[in-house]
Design a protein around this motif. Structure first.
Motif, PDB file in Angstrom:
ATOM      1  N   ILE A 153      74.685  19.734  70.146  1.00 39.36           N
ATOM      2  CA  ILE A 153      74.981  20.576  69.938  1.00 39.36           C
ATOM      3  C   ILE A 153      75.261  21.460  69.254  1.00 39.36           C
ATOM      4  CG2 ILE A 153      77.917  20.594  70.788  1.00 39.36           C
ATOM      5  CD1 ILE A 153      77.424  18.160  72.061  1.00 39.36           C
ATOM      6  N   VAL A 154      75.554  22.568  68.757  1.00 35.89           N
ATOM      7  CA  VAL A 154      75.594  23.744  67.487  1.00 35.89           C
ATOM      8  C   VAL A 154      76.850  24.370  67.858  1.00 35.89           C
ATOM      9  CG1 VAL A 154      74.734  25.296  66.290  1.00 35.89           C
ATOM     10  CG2 VAL A 154      73.508  24.122  67.343  1.00 35.89           C
ATOM     11  N   LEU A 155      77.794  24.062  66.857  1.00 32.26           N
ATOM     12  CA  LEU A 155      79.079  24.803  66.594  1.00 32.26           C
ATOM     13  C   LEU A 155      79.134  25.606  65.303  1.00 32.26           C
ATOM     14  CD1 LEU A 155      81.589  21.318  66.550  1.00 32.26           C
ATOM     15  CD2 LEU A 155      80.838  22.899  68.427  1.00 32.26           C
ATOM     16  N   LYS A 156      80.047  26.961  65.801  1.00 34.07           N
ATOM     17  CA  LYS A 156      80.019  27.891  65.126  1.00 34.07           C
ATOM     18  C   LYS A 156      80.412  27.916  63.241  1.00 34.07           C
ATOM     19  CE  LYS A 156      84.745  29.101  65.765  1.00 34.07           C
ATOM     20  NZ  LYS A 156      86.241  29.146  66.522  1.00 34.07           N
ATOM     21  N   ASP A 157      80.376  26.792  63.141  1.00 31.20           N
ATOM     22  CA  ASP A 157      80.535  26.594  61.575  1.00 31.20           C
ATOM     23  C   ASP A 157      79.608  25.669  60.622  1.00 31.20           C
ATOM     24  OD1 ASP A 157      80.838  24.453  62.863  1.00 31.20           O
ATOM     25  OD2 ASP A 157      82.443  23.554  61.004  1.00 31.20           O
ATOM     26  N   VAL A 195      75.808  25.583  72.720  1.00 29.13           N
ATOM     27  CA  VAL A 195      75.804  26.232  71.572  1.00 29.13           C
ATOM     28  C   VAL A 195      77.324  27.144  71.578  1.00 29.13           C
ATOM     29  CG1 VAL A 195      74.730  27.985  70.017  1.00 29.13           C
ATOM     30  CG2 VAL A 195      73.272  26.578  71.432  1.00 29.13           C
ATOM     31  N   GLU A 196      77.944  27.322  70.814  1.00 33.91           N
ATOM     32  CA  GLU A 196      79.568  27.332  70.691  1.00 33.91           C
ATOM     33  C   GLU A 196      79.319  29.592  70.544  1.00 33.91           C
ATOM     34  OE1 GLU A 196      82.133  26.340  67.675  1.00 33.91           O
ATOM     35  OE2 GLU A 196      83.891  26.958  68.351  1.00 33.91           O
ATOM     36  N   LYS A 197      79.760  30.064  71.430  1.00 33.22           N
ATOM     37  CA  LYS A 197      79.897  30.857  71.686  1.00 33.22           C
ATOM     38  C   LYS A 197      79.407  32.320  70.140  1.00 33.22           C
ATOM     39  CE  LYS A 197      81.249  35.088  75.036  1.00 33.22           C
ATOM     40  NZ  LYS A 197      82.212  34.988  76.193  1.00 33.22           N
ATOM     41  N   GLY A 205      70.876   9.749  73.908  1.00 43.35           N
ATOM     42  CA  GLY A 205      70.833  10.082  72.336  1.00 43.35           C
ATOM     43  C   GLY A 205      71.314  11.340  72.435  1.00 43.35           C
ATOM     44  N   SER A 206      72.462  12.508  70.857  1.00 40.66           N
ATOM     45  CA  SER A 206      72.719  12.583  70.621  1.00 40.66           C
ATOM     46  C   SER A 206      73.080  13.512  69.620  1.00 40.66           C
ATOM     47  CB  SER A 206      74.210  13.535  71.094  1.00 40.66           C
ATOM     48  OG  SER A 206      75.078  12.014  70.917  1.00 40.66           O
ATOM     49  N   ALA A 207      73.208  14.697  69.432  1.00 45.50           N
ATOM     50  CA  ALA A 207      72.781  15.854  67.873  1.00 45.50           C
ATOM     51  C   ALA A 207      74.287  16.680  68.040  1.00 45.50           C
ATOM     52  CB  ALA A 207      71.550  16.602  67.497  1.00 45.50           C
ATOM     53  N   LEU A 208      74.764  16.841  66.907  1.00 43.27           N
ATOM     54  CA  LEU A 208      76.060  17.582  66.383  1.00 43.27           C
ATOM     55  C   LEU A 208      76.042  17.982  65.462  1.00 43.27           C
ATOM     56  CD1 LEU A 208      79.122  18.565  67.478  1.00 43.27           C
ATOM     57  CD2 LEU A 208      79.668  15.938  66.431  1.00 43.27           C
ATOM     58  N   TRP A 209      75.975  19.409  64.910  1.00 38.92           N
ATOM     59  CA  TRP A 209      75.917  20.257  63.968  1.00 38.92           C
ATOM     60  C   TRP A 209      76.782  21.095  63.835  1.00 38.92           C
ATOM     61  CZ3 TRP A 209      71.368  21.200  61.240  1.00 38.92           C
ATOM     62  CH2 TRP A 209      70.194  20.569  61.438  1.00 38.92           C
ATOM     63  N   THR A 210      77.230  20.717  62.755  1.00 38.07           N
ATOM     64  CA  THR A 210      78.645  21.227  61.525  1.00 38.07           C
ATOM     65  C   THR A 210      79.125  21.180  60.727  1.00 38.07           C
ATOM     66  OG1 THR A 210      81.232  21.095  62.022  1.00 38.07           O
ATOM     67  CG2 THR A 210      80.350  19.203  62.723  1.00 38.07           C
ATOM     68  N   LYS A 211      79.849  22.204  59.873  1.00 39.85           N
ATOM     69  CA  LYS A 211      79.338  21.892  58.235  1.00 39.85           C
ATOM     70  C   LYS A 211      81.590  20.606  58.248  1.00 39.85           C
ATOM     71  CE  LYS A 211      77.317  26.021  56.439  1.00 39.85           C
ATOM     72  NZ  LYS A 211      78.029  27.020  56.387  1.00 39.85           N
ATOM     73  N   ASP A 212      82.269  20.769  59.073  1.00 39.77           N
ATOM     74  CA  ASP A 212      83.744  19.692  59.079  1.00 39.77           C
ATOM     75  C   ASP A 212      83.065  18.456  59.384  1.00 39.77           C
ATOM     76  OD1 ASP A 212      85.432  19.036  59.546  1.00 39.77           O
ATOM     77  OD2 ASP A 212      86.917  20.643  60.054  1.00 39.77           O
TER      78      ASP A 212
END
Ligand SMILES: O=CCCC(=O)O
Length: 450
Positions: free
Chosen positions: A235-239, A269-271, A384-391
């Motif tokens: 998962i890639v969030l916008k931040d 991926v977030e829009k 498994g799962s991956a999550l991408w965010t700076k927060d």
């Protein structure tokens, strides 16, 4: 006969005879004897023998890596890393096994009560071809150090690896029978599971294989650990750091030619980040060199078998006909499948609903973070799962909502001897590695002293 075929050229490299019922009985006798003998062998001695296995692997790393590449097609570089990971995992367990096996004192109304962790006997390991050393070693190292004996039924295309691993244990000093390979097709496995000397079954493989082995094990009341398929969300969030996420997404998806249970199979991926992410992954994929696994210039080998490439080709074709857009790749010949990218994939399409076991990156657009988590969970799998965010606070909150056995934040999912590894839902149950994995096939014995 079991055939070993070099996937890149389809050349036959070796043939192996299936073991007979008599040979299997001899192995069970030897395994049982080794287990009984090991009960009287101090842990320190077992640690020394195990350290010798690691030394021997390191001394002959090229030889071991070559067998892996020849039999299942990963690049020599990836195969070398796999052998080294096995050796490093031995280092970890040699150092930590005493603490992992330490009896746990529990206060109760007894004068003393504690739990001791004791070996049970022969453990049958049914293992796949995709990491033909690593999958075996992550079971074998903790179990053998803890005093169990191992009996390996490996995938039929990696018999050379299976026999090389057996030799490593035998030549490192362990009593004969401590770790053995049985060359056997799956339809003949029931008598081994039924045998009272076999005290547990660990399986890494497909969900259908897991169901049939667990049903048999249930019939004979044998404990199982199942590490099955996965369709991991990435998962890639916008931040997020989009460029870094793209680099790691490709690595997580394309390693081992995409043939990993924990590959990043669904890039969600977030829009607002879709365009940048798509361009970044496309550039990296374009630069990849698929080809002869023995060449240093190759960074992705062939798939392991032509039928697997055919099946991925079918999933790709269906997904395109359902409306996804092919950005690059999409061609294959024999086992050689080009790195492929699809965009516009939605939850009703084949590449989302089925596990795709090959070099196929798919981009799924999510309207927001809640939609991304809902998409991540819209699968029967949960490995498994991956999550991408700076927060990182948001990451910790969202990690709890993801239905999987592990969540990696701003990183690629990978197994590590120090951390438990396994899944939920149709990805199986039980854990490997770490303390939890070591205790799976031990008798967790309560001792109560009045
Ligand atoms: O195929 C699944 C295992 C991959 C790994 O443990 O790194």
């Amino acid at each position: 006969m079991f055939k070993s075929i070099y996937p890149y050229t389809q050349e036959l490299i070796a043939e192996y005879k299936e073991h007979t019922a008599n040979e299997i009985e001899t192995k069970l006798l030897k395994g049982e004897k080794a287990f009984r003998d090991m009960l009287n062998i101090p842990l320190d001695q077992r640690r020394q023998w195990m350290a010798q296995v690691a030394k021997s692997m390191r001394d002959n790393v090229k030889e071991h890596a070559t067998i892996i590449s020849q039999e299942m097609g990963k690049t020599l570089q990836e195969a070398t890393a796999e052998v080294q990971k096995c050796a490093t995992t031995i280092d970890y367990y040699v150092e930590n096994i005493e603490q992992i096996l330490q009896p746990r004192i529990i206060s109760s109304d007894a004068s003393k009560s504690y739990v001791s962790y004791e070996p049970k006997g022969i453990i049958l390991a049914i293992m796949p071809w995709n990491f033909p050393y690593w999958q075996v070693f992550r079971f074998a190292i903790p179990n053998i150090l803890a005093g169990n004996a191992g009996l390996l039924k490996h995938a039929s295309n990696v018999s050379g690896c299976a026999l090389a691993i057996e030799k490593l244990f035998t030549e490192s000093g362990f009593p004969e029978g401590t770790f053995q390979t049985v060359l056997l097709s799956s339809q003949h496995i029931e008598p081994i599971i039924a045998d009272p000397r076999v005290q547990g079954v660990t399986l890494t493989g497909s969900t259908p294989a897991g169901k049939s082995v667990a049903a048999l094990a249930g019939k004979y009341i044998k404990k199982t650990v199942l590490e099955l398929g996965g369709s991991d969300p990435f998962i890639v969030l916008k931040d997020a750091d989009i460029k870094e996420a793209a680099k790691v997404a490709v690595q997580g998806r394309m390693q081992n030619a995409g043939q990993s249970c924990i590959a990043a199979k669904r890039w969600i991926v977030e829009k607002p980040a879709v365009a940048e992410f798509t361009q970044a992954v496309a550039e990296i994929l374009q630069a990849m060199k698929q080809g002869d696994p023995m060449l240093e210039s190759t960074n992705m080998g062939p798939m392991a078998r032509p039928d697997l490439a055919e099946d991925l080709g079918r999933q790709l074709k269906e997904t395109i006909s359902q409306g996804a857009h092919l950005v690059l790749g999409g061609t294959y010949e024999g086992c050689n499948f080009a790195p492929t990218l699809l965009t516009g994939v939605t939850a009703d399409m084949t590449a989302f609903r089925e596990e795709t076991f090959g070099p196929l990156g798919v981009i799924i657009e999510a309207a927001g973070e809640e939609a991304a988590i809902a998409l991540a969970n819209e699968t029967d799998f949960g490995l498994g799962s991956a999550l991408w965010t700076k927060d990182l606070e948001k990451a910790a909150r969202l990690a709890r909502q993801i239905e999987s056995g592990n969540v990696f934040i701003n990183a690629m999912v990978r197994s590590d001897a120090r951390l438990p590894f396994g899944g939920v839902k149709q990805s199986g149950y039980g854990r490997e590695l770490s303390l939890e994995g070591t205790h799976e096939f031990l008798n967790v014995k309560t001792v109560y002293i009045h």
